[in-house]
Each structure stands twice: as structure tokens, then as C-alpha cells.
Design a protein around this motif. Structure first.
Motif, PDB file in Angstrom:
ATOM      1  N   HIS A  43      56.970  19.826  19.727  1.00 15.77           N
ATOM      2  CA  HIS A  43      57.980  19.855  20.425  1.00 15.77           C
ATOM      3  C   HIS A  43      58.276  21.079  20.429  1.00 15.77           C
ATOM      4  N   THR A  44      58.622  20.886  22.604  1.00 11.51           N
ATOM      5  CA  THR A  44      59.222  22.215  23.336  1.00 11.51           C
ATOM      6  C   THR A  44      60.754  22.049  23.780  1.00 11.51           C
ATOM      7  N   LEU A  45      61.604  22.742  23.272  1.00  9.22           N
ATOM      8  CA  LEU A  45      62.681  22.041  23.516  1.00  9.22           C
ATOM      9  C   LEU A  45      63.278  23.252  24.379  1.00  9.22           C
ATOM     10  N   ALA A  46      62.444  24.139  24.987  1.00  6.50           N
ATOM     11  CA  ALA A  46      62.435  25.124  26.486  1.00  6.50           C
ATOM     12  C   ALA A  46      61.563  25.757  26.608  1.00  6.50           C
ATOM     13  N   PRO A  47      61.046  26.188  27.818  1.00  5.43           N
ATOM     14  CA  PRO A  47      59.553  27.014  27.845  1.00  5.43           C
ATOM     15  C   PRO A  47      59.530  28.065  26.937  1.00  5.43           C
ATOM     16  N   VAL A  48      58.032  28.474  26.496  1.00  5.20           N
ATOM     17  CA  VAL A  48      57.619  28.959  25.834  1.00  5.20           C
ATOM     18  C   VAL A  48      56.497  29.431  26.191  1.00  5.20           C
ATOM     19  N   GLN A  49      55.896  30.774  25.749  1.00  7.17           N
ATOM     20  CA  GLN A  49      54.482  31.847  25.760  1.00  7.17           C
ATOM     21  C   GLN A  49      53.614  31.716  24.711  1.00  7.17           C
ATOM     22  N   ARG A  50      54.662  32.137  23.628  1.00  4.80           N
ATOM     23  CA  ARG A  50      54.003  32.262  22.597  1.00  4.80           C
ATOM     24  C   ARG A  50      54.680  30.327  21.487  1.00  4.80           C
ATOM     25  N   LEU A  51      53.887  30.589  20.782  1.00  4.44           N
ATOM     26  CA  LEU A  51      54.052  28.819  19.440  1.00  4.44           C
ATOM     27  C   LEU A  51      53.658  30.350  18.315  1.00  4.44           C
ATOM     28  N   ALA A  85      43.583  34.787  20.575  1.00  2.00           N
ATOM     29  CA  ALA A  85      44.195  33.918  21.440  1.00  2.00           C
ATOM     30  C   ALA A  85      45.433  33.614  19.925  1.00  2.00           C
ATOM     31  N   TRP A  86      45.485  34.326  18.989  1.00  2.00           N
ATOM     32  CA  TRP A  86      46.144  34.279  17.849  1.00  2.00           C
ATOM     33  C   TRP A  86      45.733  35.592  17.016  1.00  2.00           C
ATOM     34  N   SER A  87      47.307  35.528  15.877  1.00  2.00           N
ATOM     35  CA  SER A  87      47.248  36.363  15.157  1.00  2.00           C
ATOM     36  C   SER A  87      48.162  35.560  14.059  1.00  2.00           C
ATOM     37  N   HIS A  88      48.073  36.512  12.444  1.00  2.00           N
ATOM     38  CA  HIS A  88      48.718  35.787  11.591  1.00  2.00           C
ATOM     39  C   HIS A  88      49.143  37.239  10.673  1.00  2.00           C
ATOM     40  N   VAL A  89      50.274  37.950  11.509  1.00  2.00           N
ATOM     41  CA  VAL A  89      51.068  39.116  10.033  1.00  2.00           C
ATOM     42  C   VAL A  89      52.252  38.932   9.947  1.00  2.00           C
ATOM     43  N   ASP A  90      52.512  39.036   8.885  1.00  2.00           N
ATOM     44  CA  ASP A  90      53.763  38.937   8.046  1.00  2.00           C
ATOM     45  C   ASP A  90      54.424  37.893   7.630  1.00  2.00           C
ATOM     46  N   GLY A  91      53.502  36.476   7.575  1.00  2.00           N
ATOM     47  CA  GLY A  91      54.133  35.463   7.475  1.00  2.00           C
ATOM     48  C   GLY A  91      54.285  34.719   8.845  1.00  2.00           C
ATOM     49  N   VAL A  92      53.019  35.359  10.112  1.00  2.00           N
ATOM     50  CA  VAL A  92      53.916  34.702  10.536  1.00  2.00           C
ATOM     51  C   VAL A  92      52.596  34.928  11.496  1.00  2.00           C
ATOM     52  N   LEU A  93      52.485  32.951  11.951  1.00  2.00           N
ATOM     53  CA  LEU A  93      51.392  32.476  12.721  1.00  2.00           C
ATOM     54  C   LEU A  93      51.545  32.842  14.193  1.00  2.00           C
ATOM     55  N   THR A  94      50.963  33.418  15.109  1.00  2.00           N
ATOM     56  CA  THR A  94      51.388  33.687  16.653  1.00  2.00           C
ATOM     57  C   THR A  94      50.356  33.174  17.158  1.00  2.00           C
ATOM     58  N   VAL A  95      50.603  32.113  18.247  1.00  2.00           N
ATOM     59  CA  VAL A  95      48.905  31.167  19.211  1.00  2.00           C
ATOM     60  C   VAL A  95      49.828  31.492  20.059  1.00  2.00           C
ATOM     61  N   THR A  96      48.715  32.482  21.044  1.00  2.00           N
ATOM     62  CA  THR A  96      49.311  32.091  22.663  1.00  2.00           C
ATOM     63  C   THR A  96      48.149  31.357  23.661  1.00  2.00           C
ATOM     64  N   PRO A  97      49.150  30.502  23.965  1.00  2.00           N
ATOM     65  CA  PRO A  97      48.214  29.152  24.743  1.00  2.00           C
ATOM     66  C   PRO A  97      47.506  29.668  26.028  1.00  2.00           C
ATOM     67  N   ASP A  98      47.059  29.379  26.298  1.00  2.00           N
ATOM     68  CA  ASP A  98      46.290  30.303  28.163  1.00  2.00           C
ATOM     69  C   ASP A  98      47.299  30.550  29.224  1.00  2.00           C
ATOM     70  N   SER A  99      48.214  29.622  29.325  1.00  2.00           N
ATOM     71  CA  SER A  99      49.331  29.423  30.402  1.00  2.00           C
ATOM     72  C   SER A  99      50.626  28.593  29.503  1.00  2.00           C
ATOM     73  N   PRO A 100      52.159  29.653  29.880  1.00  2.00           N
ATOM     74  CA  PRO A 100      53.228  28.540  29.173  1.00  2.00           C
ATOM     75  C   PRO A 100      53.317  27.637  29.338  1.00  2.00           C
ATOM     76  N   VAL A 101      53.707  27.094  28.142  1.00  2.61           N
ATOM     77  CA  VAL A 101      54.120  26.042  28.044  1.00  2.61           C
ATOM     78  C   VAL A 101      55.197  25.438  28.641  1.00  2.61           C
ATOM     79  N   ALA A 102      55.894  24.349  29.157  1.00  2.00           N
ATOM     80  CA  ALA A 102      57.398  23.383  29.404  1.00  2.00           C
ATOM     81  C   ALA A 102      57.873  23.633  28.398  1.00  2.00           C
ATOM     82  N   ALA A 103      58.910  23.097  28.586  1.00  2.00           N
ATOM     83  CA  ALA A 103      60.160  22.662  28.154  1.00  2.00           C
ATOM     84  C   ALA A 103      59.622  20.112  27.755  1.00  2.00           C
TER      85      ALA A 103
END
Length: 543
Positions: free
Chosen positions: A49-57, A81-99
Motif C-alpha cells: 500500500h502507498t501512503l504517498a506517491p512513489v516512483q520506485r518500490l 524494470a528491477w534491480s537487486h543490489v546491496d540488499g535492496v530490490l528496486t522495482v520501477t513501475p511503468d508510471s508513478p504510483v499514486a497515494a
């Protein structure tokens, strides 16, 4: 042993806005444990769930468990669309996700999890063998966090509303875990999948336990009218010891329910599992590795301590690790209180005296800033270390003697449940802070206590009581860090008479007959500096 990144080792602390914008609503974890190769593989289906707009997960997961696939809303994402580096999985959706959005995410991963060398004082998985040669393994993750074996949000507010576990283990082994057992599936080759569901669970509490377990079960009829399932999974060959420990479950639970309030997870179970490490408060499946040690108190302190965390840690969770003492100080104080419940004041005093020897006052219990678990727990990193246990317990002991049992337990109950009248079904797990407890204690006592908590929680050094005697006058003065006000009354035994000296302005006087024998604080109700304890500690350290 696979090393871990600084981010994986970090649990809690200050959050960036990007990380603080996400919450984990639910986690469905299908994990296969492969002891013969000391590996595991998993598929985690998360609802974010998003509490504020996000561009990455940003999701925490140790890179010793590399991700092979990520799917968003059922659609497999391209590798870019994703990377897994230094203990963080970073997922970038096609477009920003709203709150206010709900994001279904599926993560497939596998690898060799970090091994704990000194569990539970460090974290990871412990690979061991039962006496019959069977595989025996368990996880522990309080310090480094949940990301050691599942993709999560590794900070206190990362607590999911529900976790469903599907733990697959080799033939002949069992996998007791958190919450309610939904069923066990047997696969064609004899492996079994154990399906569990737990609600409102701290991320670090999710636990894997694998072994050739036997089981004891029963139920406890609560003073609140409900029935609590009791389960103990133990290694075969220790039936007699296991039965003695299991016999402690109901009376210990009765103590907590009477003194504090209802068992918080009565709709699930009170579960304990024997582990190849010492212990940990894994919600509804507490780890036990005390080897059935006998103690003069007549009860197993480790079982009792970990059970206390169902109230102080799992029901009431510190909002920040800077408030860690709320878990461990209360948890530690429950042992002498249980000794008092069972045997009276002499046992309580003896247990408190032993704890007093383990207070070192190197740093304040509370810093007032957001901290990671390790920054608090390891005194080598500038934190209070084990003082969160023993000094925390003595602070609570002094507070109870100052404001009385009624006010003390009223404040404690409100801290744990958020209300004074908890009953099964009328409360939920909650987050709490030191500031909230300070306010609750002052309200219950009907007086200002800022001076009390200012010294005991926010300064490192203890108050020192300076005594002088001139003729028939006894003068007492509190010497405090930074000359802070500290009007804590002091009891004085004058011959056979007990007097209380008020300490307005940090000092007080008492007229006493010349030559009469005096004992200051004869019942040891006050946490204060002791040169005798300091000399003893220095001598022990030099050995």
C-alpha cells in the motif's frame, strides 16, 4: 558464511521519504528449505500500500538470495524494470504510483541464506542436527531483520496485517511456524508443505523451524473466558523434560493474564518450539533453546522471558528501535515479578539483586533519535546494550515503588493494549513510544514524572545519594548528571523504625538519635549509583 550488505544488516532507523511511503498489507510466502544444501527458495506474493506517491518500490531482501523474477499485478516485468543490489530490490513501475494504491507484487528468489554464528545474538539461519542425525534448523532475525530470508520492509512499521506461510521441508521433518495451522500437504516424493497464517506480526518475528519434532498440545481456560491453544514442539528423546516445561505454560500464562491482561494471540495459539539457538520471541512460535536448565527460582526463565514478549514486543511494539527498552526492560522485569507471584518478596529481592550487577550505564537507554536495532543493542556502537534489559527492569522497579502497584500496572496496561479494560476482541497490536509511556505513568500517578524519566532514561549516569551525619542530623543529597532535579524520596531505617525522607530540591534531612544504626533504602527500592557494584564489575572484567 555468505556476507551480508550494510543495508541487510541494518534494521529500522531513520527512513527516507521513498521508503516511508510504503506499507506491507499482506505477504504470502512459499518457502522451500533444503537443509542438505543449506539453501532455500521462495516465492513471495506481497500486497503493498502507498501512503504517498512513489516512483520506485524499495523492498529489503538479502542479495545472498538473488531474485530471478518479479511480477507486478500478475505481469512479469522485464529485467530492466528491477534491480537487486546491496540488499535492496528496486522495482520501477511503468508510471508513478499514486497515494492510496494497492500494489500486488510477486518475487521469486533462491540462494544460500546468511548463517548465524552466535544466534540469537547475531542473526540468520542455524543449520544443525538433532540427536538422531536428522536435519534441524531455525531462523532468528531480530537484529539484522526479516530480509535475511524473505522480501519485506525491515522496520517496525513494516508489520503486515497478515502473513500466510507455505513451508516445504524434506520427508520426515516438520515445520512449526507462526499463527494457525491451515493444513499440511504431502507431496509425491514425501516432502511436506506446512501452511500457516498469522496476523499483525512483526517482520522479524516470522520464523522458520525445521526438525523431526514431537508435539505436546493442550489448552488453557483463560480468566477472560476464552480458551487458548497450547503447543510445544520438541526433539524426540526429551519427553520427560518437555512435559515439565509444558506444565509451566498454563501457570505462566495465568500470571501474565492476571497482572497485565489477556494473552494477545489467543485466537491463534501459544506456541513454543525447541531450537538449536537460545531463544527468541517469534510471535505464537517462541524459540526455546535453554536445554531445560534447572534454576533455583523453580521456573524456566528463558521460556518466561520469551513469553513476556507476546505482550512487550509483539502486542505492544516499539515504534522505533530507540524505544527498544520497552520490549526488553519490561520483558526482563517480568521474571522477578513472576518470582514474587510464586514465592513472595524474598525471591523478588534476590532476583532484582542479581540483575543489579549487570547494569553498566555506558549510554542513555533512550537517545531521542531514530536508531537501528544494532545501534541500540550493541554497546560497541554507542548504544546502551544490555542495559535495555537490566537497567530497564530496575527503572521499572523504582517507578513501581514510587507510584504504587495500582498506578504502575494501569500505565503498563494502557501501554500494552491502548486501553485500561482489555478483553479478548477489544484490542489490536499497537506501536508505542517511550514518550507515551512517560505520559501514561504521569497520568496514572497523578503527578509530574519528567524529572524521574529525565534521569533514568535520558542520562547515562545514575543518581548518587550523598550521605552526611552531624550529631543528630542525617543529611541526604541527590547528586545527578547535569545537576538535574531529582526529588525522589528515600526510606531510612532508624533503629527499628522506618522513616521516609522527602527530597525537595534534591535534598532532605532527618533527626536521628546519636549512635543509632541507620540503613539507607533498606528494601533496595531505588536504582542509584553503587561504588561496591562498580568495584565488583571492574574486578570481574579484569579476570
Amino acid at each position: 558464511m555468505p556476507p551480508i550488505s550494510a543495508q541487510t544488516q541494518r534494521s529500522g532507523g531513520a527512513l527516507t521519504a521513498e521508503r516511508a511511503a510504503l506499507r506491507l498489507h499482506s505477504a504470502d510466502l512459499a518457502i522451500e528449505v533444503i537443509p542438505s544444501r543449506q539453501q532455500l527458495s521462495g516465492v513471495a506474493t506481497l500486497e503493498l500500500h502507498t501512503l504517498a506517491p512513489v516512483q520506485r518500490l524499495l523492498i529489503d531482501l538479502d542479495t545472498n538470495l538473488p531474485v530471478s523474477e518479479v511480477a507486478l499485478a500478475g505481469k512479469t516485468l522485464p529485467r530492466a524494470a528491477w534491480s537487486h543490489v546491496d540488499g535492496v530490490l528496486t522495482v520501477t513501475p511503468d508510471s508513478p504510483v499514486a497515494a492510496g494504491a494497492s500494489i500486488p507484487l510477486r518475487i521469486t528468489y533462491a540462494g544460500t541464506p546468511h548463517v548465524a554464528v552466535r544466534a540469537p545474538w547475531d542473526d540468520g539461519i542455524v543449520w544443525s542436527q538433532a540427536p538422531d542425525g536428522s536435519h534441524w534448523a531455525a531462523t532468528t532475525a531480530q537484529g539484522y531483520g526479516c530480509d535475511l530470508f524473505w522480501p519485506c520492509f525491515d522496520f517496525p512499521q513494516g508489520e503486515p496485517a497478515v502473513v500466510t506461510l507455505h513451508i516445504t521441508v524434506p520427508k520426515g521433518l516438520k515445520a512449526p511456524s507462526n499463527g494457525v495451522l491451515l493444513g499440511v500437504d504431502t507431496l509425491p516424493d514425501g516432502r511436506t508443505t506446512w501452511n500457516w497464517r498469522a496476523t499483525t506480526i512483526n517482520p522479524y518475528d516470522v520464523a522458520l523451524n525445521i526438525g523431526p519434532y514431537a508435539e505436546l498440545s493442550g489448552s488453557y481456560r483463560s480468566r477472560f473466558g476464552n480458551s487458548v491453544p497450547l503447543h510445544y514442539w520438541y526433539l524426540p528423546g526429551k519427553e520427560a523434560q518437555a512435559k515439565r516445561l509444558f506444565a509451566e505454560f498454563a501457570p505462566t500464562l495465568d500470571f501474565f493474564e492476571t497482572l497485565i491482561g489477556p494473552f494477545p494471540f489467543g485466537a491463534e495459539k501459544l506456541g513454543v518450539v525447541e531450537t538449536p539457538h537460545m531463544g527468541m520471541e517469534h510471535q505464537t512460535i517462541n524459540a526455546y533453546g535453554n536445554n531445560y536448565a534447572q534454576a533455583p527460582e523453580g521456573f524456566d526463565w528463558l521460556f518466561q522471558h520469551e513469553l513476556s514478549h507476546e505482550w512487550f514486543g509483539n502486542q505492544m511494539t516499539a515504534a522505533d528501535w530507540d524505544d527498544f527498552w520497552l520490549h526488553e526492560g519490561f520483558g526482563q522485569y517480568m521474571q522477578p515479578l513472576y518470582g514474587r507471584w510464586r514465592e513472595g518478596e524474598a525471591r523478588y529481592a534476590a532476583m532484582m539483586a542479581q540483575q543489579r550487577l549487570r547494569i553498566f550505564n555506558k549510554a542513555p537507554l533512550v537517545s531521542g533519535t531514530s536508531r537501528t536495532s544494532e545501534e541500540v543493542y550493541e554497546d560497541g556502537k554507542g548504544g546502551p546494550g544490555a542495559d535495555i534489559y537490566f537497567k530497564g527492569a530496575w527503572v521499572l522497579h523504582t517507578l513501581r515503588n514510587l507510584i504504587g502497584d495500582a498506578a504502575f500496572f494501569d500505565a503498563t496496561r494502557r501501554l500494552v493494549y491502548g486501553r485500561p479494560d482489555p478483553r479478548p476482541g477489544n484490542f489490536e497490536p499497537r506501536f508505542a513510544t517511550t514518550a507515551e509511556f512517560e505520559k501514561l505513568a504521569a497520568q496514572a500517578a497523578g503527578r509530574d514524572l519528567d524529572w524521574f524519566f529525565g534521569i533514568y532514561l535520558h542520562e547515562a549516569a545514575l543518581p548518587e545519594l550523598v550521605e552526611t551525619r552531624n550529631g543528630d542530623q542525617l543529611h541526604l543529597r541527590w547528586k545527578t548528571p547535569n545537576d538535574r532535579p531529582f526529588p525522589l524520596p528515600v526510606e531510612v531505617q532508624v533503629g527499628e523504625r522506618l522513616e521516609t525522607v522527602s527530597m525537595t530540591g534534591n535534598q532532605g534531612s532527618l533527626t536521628v538519635p546519636a549512635g543509632v544504626h541507620l540503613v539507607i533504602d533498606p528494601m533496595a527500592r531505588i536504582l542509584r549509583r553503587s561504588e561496591a557494584v562498580e568495584r565488583y564489575q571492574a574486578q570481574q572484567a579484569a579476570k
